[in-house]
Scaffold this active site. Sequence first.
Site, PDB file in Angstrom:
ATOM      1  N   ASP A 704      -8.856 -11.816 -27.039  1.00  0.00           N
ATOM      2  CA  ASP A 704      -8.144 -12.475 -27.990  1.00  0.00           C
ATOM      3  C   ASP A 704      -6.563 -12.185 -28.142  1.00  0.00           C
ATOM      4  O   ASP A 704      -6.351 -10.980 -28.120  1.00  0.00           O
ATOM      5  CB  ASP A 704      -8.820 -12.363 -29.367  1.00  0.00           C
ATOM      6  CG  ASP A 704     -10.347 -12.681 -29.182  1.00  0.00           C
ATOM      7  OD1 ASP A 704     -10.733 -13.412 -28.213  1.00  0.00           O
ATOM      8  OD2 ASP A 704     -11.032 -12.338 -29.940  1.00  0.00           O
ATOM      9  N   LYS A 781      -5.296 -12.103 -44.454  1.00  0.00           N
ATOM     10  CA  LYS A 781      -5.487 -12.355 -43.024  1.00  0.00           C
ATOM     11  C   LYS A 781      -5.421 -13.868 -42.591  1.00  0.00           C
ATOM     12  O   LYS A 781      -4.586 -14.456 -41.856  1.00  0.00           O
ATOM     13  CB  LYS A 781      -6.606 -11.543 -42.340  1.00  0.00           C
ATOM     14  CG  LYS A 781      -6.773 -11.916 -40.578  1.00  0.00           C
ATOM     15  CD  LYS A 781      -8.105 -11.106 -40.194  1.00  0.00           C
ATOM     16  CE  LYS A 781      -7.866 -11.492 -38.615  1.00  0.00           C
ATOM     17  NZ  LYS A 781      -9.061 -10.735 -38.046  1.00  0.00           N
ATOM     18  N   ASP A 947      -7.361 -19.447 -28.435  1.00  0.00           N
ATOM     19  CA  ASP A 947      -6.448 -18.263 -28.087  1.00  0.00           C
ATOM     20  C   ASP A 947      -7.673 -16.992 -27.510  1.00  0.00           C
ATOM     21  O   ASP A 947      -7.287 -15.919 -27.811  1.00  0.00           O
ATOM     22  CB  ASP A 947      -5.566 -17.426 -29.134  1.00  0.00           C
ATOM     23  CG  ASP A 947      -6.065 -17.392 -30.232  1.00  0.00           C
ATOM     24  OD1 ASP A 947      -7.283 -17.702 -30.639  1.00  0.00           O
ATOM     25  OD2 ASP A 947      -5.502 -16.492 -31.052  1.00  0.00           O
TER      26      ASP A 947
END
Length: 1014
Positions: A704, A781, A947
Amino acid sequence: MLRSAATLSRNRLRKTAMGHTSSSVSLSGVKFSTVPAPLTIQQIIMRANASAMDGAVLAEKLSEQKYAANTSAFNISTSNAANDDIFFQQSNDEFAFLRAKFDALPEFSGQLGESAEETAEKAAQAAAMIKRQLKIEEAQLLEASDLYQETFKNLAKMGRGTAMKSAQKLMLQWYEPLVVALKKEILAIRAGELGTSSHFQHYGPYLVQLPVEKLAVITLTTMLNCTLRNGNTGTKLVSIAMEISDMVEAESHVFYLKQEKEAPFWQKKLLDTSSRVANVRALNSFNNRLRKVAKGEMWTDAAKAKVGTKLIDVLLKTAVDDKGVSAFVYSNNFYVQKLPYASKQTGQSMAVKRMGFVHMEPAKFLEFSKLSLKDSTLLMPRYLPMLVPPKRWDNREFSGAYFTMKAPMMKAISAQQRMAVRHGELNDVLDALDYLGQTGWRINPVVHTVIKDAWAAKLSIAELPGADPLPMPEESACFRTVREINASKERYYARREAEEEMKKKAAEERGEVYTPPAVPIRDPNAVIEDPDEVRFDERFYKYLCSRVAKKNGEMHSIRCDVTIKLNIAEKFKDEVMFFPHNIDFRGRAYPIPPNLSHLGNDFCRGIMMFDKAKKLGPVGLRWLKIHVTNLFGNNKISLDDRVKWADANMDKIRASVAEPLGGERWWSTAEEPFQALAAMAEIVKAIDSGNPEEYMCSLAVHQDGSCNGLQHYAGLGRDAQGGAAVNLVPHDVPQDVYSKVLTKVLAKVEADAELPDNDPRALEGICARIVRGYVSRKVIKQTVMTSVYGVTQSGARAQVEARLHEVLQLDNGTITPEREKEVSAAAAYLAKLTLLSLSEMFSSARGIMDWLGTCAKLVAQHDSAMSWVTPLGLPVIQPYRKIQQHTVSTVMQSITLTEHSDLLPISLSKQKSAFPPNFVHSMDATHMMMTCLKMKKLGLTFAAVHDSYWTHPSDIPVMNDLLREAFVELYSLPLLEDLRDSLEMRFPDIDFPPLPERGQLDINLVKSSQFFFH
């Protein structure tokens, strides 16, 4: 493979010839020429499937005719290599079907020709696979309607109605009356008995396209699915109506293709009959519309609304029990809508609207919801994984993926972009999409068994919800003292007084007279009460009840979602699955099946593995251990330390695999528990095999990006500081941008928490004290991650508020309405600090975002949508325009529909705000596809979720090298310069701002950064 955007924007969007050139097909020397009315591949497959010719018959014909004797079984010669379809003579459908089948399936394409026996065997396998796939695509709703009819008839004759499944019995109580009512409606339409009603003129031509049994099944199952999905909290009538109409439209298309040449017999009979009725004038408009519908005219939103509401109206009138109680309840009441921003006209953030909702009668829902979770036939989606590799895509919108069901190549696309895509050169993009779809998957038997056993035992583990709803609060728990009842009100008063004090000081600084609020904040005539008096807080009780009801509805939706995924897993547990992919308008790829795929949550990813196994080799076991450590969230340490962590916990790993639902269930403490369990099982098997390097592993291991959006901005801006924070340069341990932002946020919170109550920023001080001690990496986050993708202040507030509810444990039914408002205000404060801290750290990214937004604004001011071409040749056009709403009168209520058209005015604000994140999304999509094409060139298995890149453990080092090479290749291009040149060429009258200043980051350092993706 890679070209600059400016070159592509000048050369790639050219028009191509629309006509077809002549072609010929040679079957081992036997030539067939094209015919004036050729069949498409889809029609050929349909006809061959309808002929009941199985794989053995096809193989036998091939063998008898010796088509495989020492020459290519099929040798296609064509003067147009890029023709849209391969055409065949209709008298040779069976051979055309086989040819089309091998063309459509990459796994078999070009593999005929070794020997007659091998050809026959492959033909038989391919034909059998295709026929099974066609059955899945076409027969699902048909099988359902046949099942209901046959079950009803047989059980009625036998007098064994109690022998059937309870859920089916419940549904059949509504199904048969619905079919009868729809038959009466259709007969009235055909006979012209409905006169010149405008509703009849709109829904009539569409309802007659399908048999009433199919209409009944679509209406009933869609209504039930919508109700079950939303936990019976009420579903908007317009949402259900449009979903039903979409299903009817799709099925009518498939049904039409199954008919004979030209107009089907039932259509001819209908037209002939309707032309002889007495009220010809009433049916004249109906017949004209019917002819257009039969030719495939796209249904308008207005027509869909009328069709859907008519079917719902019939269902509501017929779905009643023996006592006459309706199963579904329709209400059209006022409700308060919370707006994402304050209205410019009123300044209010709330709006009162009238909206129609449908929900199931509560007692009936409680009964049905329990039964539906046990019946796999009730919750099966339309798009499922495929048994064969998907059809290849070309530039046409519906060219690939499934064989009979339509799936668009690009989602949410404007007419302008559709035209640009059709005439663009998209070979690289389409090759990448095809290769993603060719990756085979299987159900992981270890994880599947664990999930099934846990679900059957009603265990709440990881993402599996509890089986029982939360109990409603007891009244006895809602007795509180007057002091407790008024505590939140006092905090509210304090906050209002602080706000007014700030306004008063601001007015004095401006030399203006401060005007206090017309209504005092505190009631001067309020009766003074004993603060220790205990009383029942009815307002608090009702609020708790509404929260519990909402939570139960959410949990029921999750249970339905788990049930759907388990049903699919059970259906495909012994099969190889393929996931056709399509893209959004920016080029990001998504699996088309919406429920079970690697795009899903930990449940989905843990229950799946690659079809093909591969030896672990010398590095595979190491990467399995790193993978497990990552899944536990320990990915902020070096790779060697991650291996050591897995070795240190080997006893727990073995215990988890040996007894996953017993003991400590250590695996369930991972951040991604089901994926962790799958990886643990592979580690144990590999070690116990005695030779791990030879162990054949099918597990998908993923790498990732490190806050990938910021990585792309750092690459665009050559930002050395920002690039170092997101691992574009080598480090001994991975850098964590979220922790760096958190440090800045915590410092600001601590400073604000000390603000006195009389400070102009007192309100911020109150918010800081609320969140003090609760701000963590987890809380901020998501906001950091989505900031570069254009998250708004309102969106960031919602993200932070959700995390604060978790850390403050406010979902246990004890939060008061006033306390919730305070937490919401604190979340807005914390979101603002997070975005501010992030912009301070990544000033280069902010400069690029501002430059992109300014360019989009200037283009939009010239009434043009922002557009660009990606380095792989995909034309991107932002679809944002000022929406227009219009009201459609239906048989149940007036419905407000939103119109989307390229003729509407450009939305300047949306074009500006969306361009920076969309541009970066198109770049991360390009990076993924470039990596995919590199993996394809080496023949390595590859899958991706934006991603997150996946492959076999043994191939992780190769994939890591390739994805870094692709990133360096991408950002070695002058992307911003090419974009500016393209804009200046297309808009010579606009004075675009100069490019933002770039840093000195050496992009080649990415190749040696082991934590760029990790």
